[in-house]
Scaffold this active site. Structure first.
Site, PDB file in Angstrom:
ATOM      1  N   ARG A 237      45.424  39.346  43.510  1.00 37.04           N
ATOM      2  CA  ARG A 237      44.455  39.520  44.596  1.00 37.04           C
ATOM      3  C   ARG A 237      44.629  38.349  45.563  1.00 37.04           C
ATOM      4  NH1 ARG A 237      44.019  44.131  43.423  1.00 37.04           N
ATOM      5  NH2 ARG A 237      42.147  45.288  42.801  1.00 37.04           N
ATOM      6  N   GLU A 266      42.042  41.812  54.021  1.00 31.49           N
ATOM      7  CA  GLU A 266      42.897  43.003  54.129  1.00 31.49           C
ATOM      8  C   GLU A 266      42.222  44.051  54.987  1.00 31.49           C
ATOM      9  OE1 GLU A 266      44.110  44.264  50.200  1.00 31.49           O
ATOM     10  OE2 GLU A 266      45.049  42.341  49.783  1.00 31.49           O
ATOM     11  N   HIS A 285      49.491  45.844  50.484  1.00 26.95           N
ATOM     12  CA  HIS A 285      48.815  46.157  49.215  1.00 26.95           C
ATOM     13  C   HIS A 285      49.298  47.512  48.671  1.00 26.95           C
ATOM     14  CE1 HIS A 285      44.915  45.302  46.770  1.00 26.95           C
ATOM     15  NE2 HIS A 285      45.764  46.031  46.049  1.00 26.95           N
TER      16      HIS A 285
HETATM   17  N1  LIG Z   1      48.836  44.659  44.237  1.00 28.20           N
HETATM   18  C1  LIG Z   1      48.357  45.756  43.688  1.00 28.20           C
HETATM   19  O1  LIG Z   1      48.420  46.852  44.240  1.00 28.20           O
HETATM   20  C2  LIG Z   1      47.732  45.673  42.325  1.00 28.20           C
HETATM   21  C3  LIG Z   1      47.807  46.801  41.489  1.00 28.20           C
HETATM   22  C4  LIG Z   1      47.239  46.703  40.239  1.00 28.20           C
HETATM   23  C5  LIG Z   1      46.630  45.536  39.817  1.00 28.20           C
HETATM   24  N2  LIG Z   1      46.560  44.486  40.654  1.00 28.20           N
HETATM   25  C6  LIG Z   1      45.903  43.246  40.227  1.00 28.20           C
HETATM   26  O2  LIG Z   1      46.505  42.815  39.023  1.00 28.20           O
HETATM   27  C7  LIG Z   1      45.496  42.420  38.117  1.00 28.20           C
HETATM   28  C8  LIG Z   1      45.999  42.503  36.691  1.00 28.20           C
HETATM   29  O3  LIG Z   1      46.156  43.830  36.266  1.00 28.20           O
HETATM   30  P1  LIG Z   1      46.538  44.127  34.726  1.00 28.20           P
HETATM   31  O4  LIG Z   1      46.462  45.592  34.530  1.00 28.20           O
HETATM   32  O5  LIG Z   1      47.772  43.399  34.342  1.00 28.20           O
HETATM   33  O6  LIG Z   1      45.280  43.456  34.029  1.00 28.20           O
HETATM   34  P2  LIG Z   1      45.217  42.720  32.608  1.00 28.20           P
HETATM   35  O7  LIG Z   1      43.781  42.534  32.327  1.00 28.20           O
HETATM   36  O8  LIG Z   1      46.053  43.456  31.616  1.00 28.20           O
HETATM   37  O9  LIG Z   1      45.940  41.306  32.895  1.00 28.20           O
HETATM   38  C9  LIG Z   1      45.328  40.225  33.498  1.00 28.20           C
HETATM   39  C10 LIG Z   1      45.672  39.000  32.679  1.00 28.20           C
HETATM   40  O10 LIG Z   1      45.197  37.844  33.357  1.00 28.20           O
HETATM   41  C11 LIG Z   1      44.665  36.974  32.375  1.00 28.20           C
HETATM   42  N3  LIG Z   1      43.736  36.035  33.001  1.00 28.20           N
HETATM   43  C12 LIG Z   1      42.530  36.287  33.556  1.00 28.20           C
HETATM   44  N4  LIG Z   1      41.976  35.150  34.018  1.00 28.20           N
HETATM   45  C13 LIG Z   1      42.853  34.161  33.745  1.00 28.20           C
HETATM   46  C14 LIG Z   1      42.862  32.768  33.977  1.00 28.20           C
HETATM   47  N5  LIG Z   1      41.828  32.157  34.568  1.00 28.20           N
HETATM   48  N6  LIG Z   1      43.934  32.057  33.575  1.00 28.20           N
HETATM   49  C15 LIG Z   1      44.987  32.659  32.968  1.00 28.20           C
HETATM   50  N7  LIG Z   1      45.040  33.984  32.715  1.00 28.20           N
HETATM   51  C16 LIG Z   1      43.986  34.717  33.097  1.00 28.20           C
HETATM   52  C17 LIG Z   1      43.999  37.898  31.374  1.00 28.20           C
HETATM   53  O11 LIG Z   1      43.784  37.251  30.131  1.00 28.20           O
HETATM   54  C18 LIG Z   1      45.028  39.014  31.290  1.00 28.20           C
HETATM   55  O12 LIG Z   1      46.010  38.726  30.320  1.00 28.20           O
HETATM   56  C19 LIG Z   1      44.321  43.347  38.455  1.00 28.20           C
HETATM   57  O13 LIG Z   1      43.088  42.804  38.047  1.00 28.20           O
HETATM   58  C20 LIG Z   1      44.426  43.454  39.959  1.00 28.20           C
HETATM   59  O14 LIG Z   1      43.684  42.417  40.577  1.00 28.20           O
HETATM   60  C21 LIG Z   1      47.088  44.528  41.907  1.00 28.20           C
HETATM   61  O1  LIG Z   2      43.665  47.037  41.349  1.00 27.89           O
HETATM   62  C1  LIG Z   2      44.385  47.986  41.668  1.00 27.89           C
HETATM   63  O2  LIG Z   2      44.504  49.011  40.975  1.00 27.89           O
HETATM   64  C2  LIG Z   2      45.177  47.933  42.940  1.00 27.89           C
HETATM   65  O3  LIG Z   2      45.006  46.736  43.601  1.00 27.89           O
HETATM   66  C3  LIG Z   2      44.915  49.087  43.817  1.00 27.89           C
HETATM   67  O4  LIG Z   2      43.670  48.913  44.428  1.00 27.89           O
END
Ligand SMILES: NC(=O)c1ccc[n+]([C@@H]2O[C@H](COP(=O)([O-])OP(=O)(O)OC[C@H]3O[C@@H](n4cnc5c(N)ncnc54)[C@H](O)[C@@H]3O)[C@@H](O)[C@H]2O)c1
Ligand SMILES: O=C(O)[C@H](O)CO
Length: 324
Positions: A237, A266, A285
């Site tokens: 994010r 954004e 994004h």
């Molecule tokens: N760019 C995009 O389009 C897009 C798409 C999907 C997800 N995302 C972002 O990616 C993030 C992660 O998705 P995911 O499915 O892998 O989630 P997830 O929960 O599997 O992974 C997140 C990881 O971050 C770790 N974490 C959280 N806070 C932390 C900290 N302070 N220090 C160290 N590690 C920490 C958690 O323990 C976890 O292992 C989502 O929350 C979202 O914000 C972005």
């Molecule tokens: O968190 C997510 O799934 C992506 O950022 C799409 O919004």
């Protein structure tokens, strides 16, 4: 009687039909104050809310006294005030897993395109500048066998590690609150503190959620620890990185490049200095934005809503404890 729901995202016809078979749907374009006012009675009646984008906070919940389930078409849920939802016993569903591989592909695309300057050189060729053999002015940096550091070693972080390690022979570092045995076994990944990761990585890749702890986790002091020929990739994010500090570091030549799918604001402002730096690759994004994956996310969001309204929160639920 079917439960009333507010839908604030356009769904493909077949998914809309599936939702309408189970629920009484009021469709709106977004959660703007105008839409909330215009459809005040539908908001008052709604037991479910499905969509993405827009804040779901105490103010909105006050207008939705019958709400039982929110279903987000995203894995990230920083748009939702989970404490407020818990207080009201509203369950929050999201779409992890279905998008993991696609987002990891996007991150790898940012790694490759920053290192090899793909968008910059594409524009250079198309502008007619390729008049003789290329030289060091067009060279990039290697990706293979370098060190890739992951902040956010969750589902997406693991899928990125798989690509980087097996596809490109990269060494994997990660920063996490706990040891990740699978990351160690599969990729020989090494857990280290943030400082070590920033100092040793050639590519620092962020797949963290936005929380109170991760807001501006990467600021001027952290960027200063990175090697001058290192690259920062952010697909978590925007506000995880202090964007002004990043701009300053890039302008001062303290980083090789940045690859950004997410921004503090954004859509990113057209006059952001990030858009005029040739070594910054920007995406709107699109981490999960393929036809297949976006369909899968919407399908999961519809099924999550139907299941949760029926009392089942075994899968894809952020706060199962909220179920009364
Ligand atoms: N760019 C995009 O389009 C897009 C798409 C999907 C997800 N995302 C972002 O990616 C993030 C992660 O998705 P995911 O499915 O892998 O989630 P997830 O929960 O599997 O992974 C997140 C990881 O971050 C770790 N974490 C959280 N806070 C932390 C900290 N302070 N220090 C160290 N590690 C920490 C958690 O323990 C976890 O292992 C989502 O929350 C979202 O914000 C972005
Ligand atoms: O968190 C997510 O799934 C992506 O950022 C799409 O919004």
């Amino acid at each position: 009687m079917k439960p009333a729901v507010i839908l604030y995202k356009k769904l493909p016809d077949d998914l809309y039909a599936r939702l309408a078979e189970q629920c009484d749907v009021t469709e709106i374009s977004n959660l703007s104050p105008e839409n909330q006012q215009q459809h005040a009675e539908a908001f008052r009646q709604a037991e479910g809310l499905l969509g993405s984008g827009g804040k779901v906070n105490g103010d909105l919940l006050a207008k939705m006294p019958n709400l039982r389930v929110c279903s987000s078409v995203s894995v990230g849920y920083d748009n939702f005030d989970v404490e407020a939802l818990n207080q009201r016993n509203v369950v929050l569903m999201h779409t992890p897993t279905v998008l993991t591989e696609t987002v990891a592909d996007t991150m790898m695309a940012l790694v490759l395109s920053t290192a090899r300057r793909v968008p910059e050189l594409d524009a250079w060729v198309k502008a007619g500048h390729w008049q003789k053999s290329i030289g060091p002015a067009q060279f990039g940096i290697d990706v293979h066998h370098k060190t890739l550091g992951i902040l956010g070693m969750g589902r997406i972080g693991m899928a990125l590690a798989q690509r980087a390690h097996f596809g490109f022979g990269m060494n994997i570092l990660y920063n996490a609150r706990r040891e990740h045995d699978e990351a160690q076994t599969r990729f020989g990944a090494r857990r280290c503190d943030l400082e070590t990761l920033l100092k040793e990585s050639d590519f620092v890749c962020i797949s963290l959620p936005l929380t109170r702890e991760t807001h501006h986790l990467i600021g001027a002091a952290e960027l200063a620890l990175m090697k001058p020929d290192a690259v920062l990739i952010n697909a978590g994010r925007g506000p995880v990185v202090d964007e002004q500090a990043l701009i300053a570091a890039l302008q001062a030549g303290k980083l090789h490049a940045a690859g950004l799918d997410v921004f503090e604001q954004e859509p990113v402002s057209a006059d952001s200095p990030l858009l005029s730096l040739p070594n910054v690759v920007t995406l709107p994004h699109i981490g999960s934005a393929t036809h297949e994956t976006r369909y899968g996310m919407m399908q999961d969001a519809v099924e999550n809503l139907i299941a949760a309204l029926g009392g089942s929160v075994d899968k894809n639920c952020v706060n199962p404890q909220a179920l009364k």
